[in-house]
Motif scaffolding. Structure first.
Motif, PDB file in Angstrom:
ATOM      1  N   PRO A  27       0.816  -1.223   0.000  1.00 54.43           N
ATOM      2  CA  PRO A  27       0.000   0.000   0.000  1.00 54.43           C
ATOM      3  C   PRO A  27       0.851   1.275   0.000  1.00 54.43           C
ATOM      4  N   HIS A  69      -4.520   5.615   4.463  1.00 58.51           N
ATOM      5  CA  HIS A  69      -4.880   4.220   4.200  1.00 58.51           C
ATOM      6  C   HIS A  69      -5.760   3.667   5.319  1.00 58.51           C
ATOM      7  N   LEU A  77      -5.748  -0.994  -2.499  1.00 60.66           N
ATOM      8  CA  LEU A  77      -4.878  -1.137  -1.329  1.00 60.66           C
ATOM      9  C   LEU A  77      -5.132  -2.462  -0.614  1.00 60.66           C
ATOM     10  N   GLN A 114      -2.810  -6.120   0.109  1.00 55.90           N
ATOM     11  CA  GLN A 114      -2.597  -6.735   1.423  1.00 55.90           C
ATOM     12  C   GLN A 114      -3.226  -8.124   1.495  1.00 55.90           C
TER      13      GLN A 114
END
Length: 170
Positions: free
Chosen positions: A41, A55, A123, A127
């Motif tokens: 990210p 974020h 983002l 992850q």
């Protein structure tokens, strides 16, 4: 962590003996894992003049659409001034929408715009890919154990917020 001895049974009731060196290695592993977890990210946000605070705000607004600024403050554990700076940017850039509360006009309810949802998805996809690969390599028992360790490390108020978020109560 070469030797971890479980003394006296199974589960959380057992006495787990770890040396200071093994604990230090776990702490170091946590630091490096966090760096890896945030690296993807960070690379995406780098060219957008956003950071981890942006974020985190996007993530939790996505997880709890309509959450209030006060709830977000509680979840993130940041100062009001810091969060306001982040939210002002996200709102000005068209990623977050702030709506006045129906019951209490002083409340501001936060929602991601379509553009905000797209960025949050990008983002989170990065992850999730990292987590999915790590979970696949570690196996189901390790995944369950990892989650237990993470929850055990949370302060009680953080654990309360975590569970409320998972149950859709935030």
């Amino acid at each position: 962590m070469s030797e971890i001895r479980n003394l006296g049974g199974q589960g959380g009731e057992a006495l787990l003996y770890l040396t200071d060196e093994q604990l230090r290695q776990g702490i170091e592993a946590m630091f490096f894992a966090y760096r890896g977890f945030t690296a993807d990210p960070d690379r995406i946000l780098q060219g957008m003049s956003y950071g981890r605070a942006h974020h985190r705000a996007l993530h939790f607004i996505h997880c709890a659409p309509g959450t209030t600024v006060n709830n977000l403050l509680n979840i993130l554990g940041v100062t009001k001034q810091s969060l306001n700076r982040v939210l002002r940017t996200l709102i000005a850039d068209g990623l977050v929408e702030s709506r006045i509360g129906r019951m209490d006009k002083r409340e501001r309810h936060l929602h991601l715009t379509e553009q905000g949802k797209e960025l949050e998805q990008k983002l989170s996809d990065a992850q999730r890919a990292r987590m999915r690969a790590a979970y696949r390599d570690a196996g189901p028992a390790a995944v369950a154990g990892f989650r237990q360790v993470l929850e055990a490390m949370m302060d009680s108020d953080m654990r309360h917020n975590y569970r409320a978020l998972r149950e859709g109560r935030l």
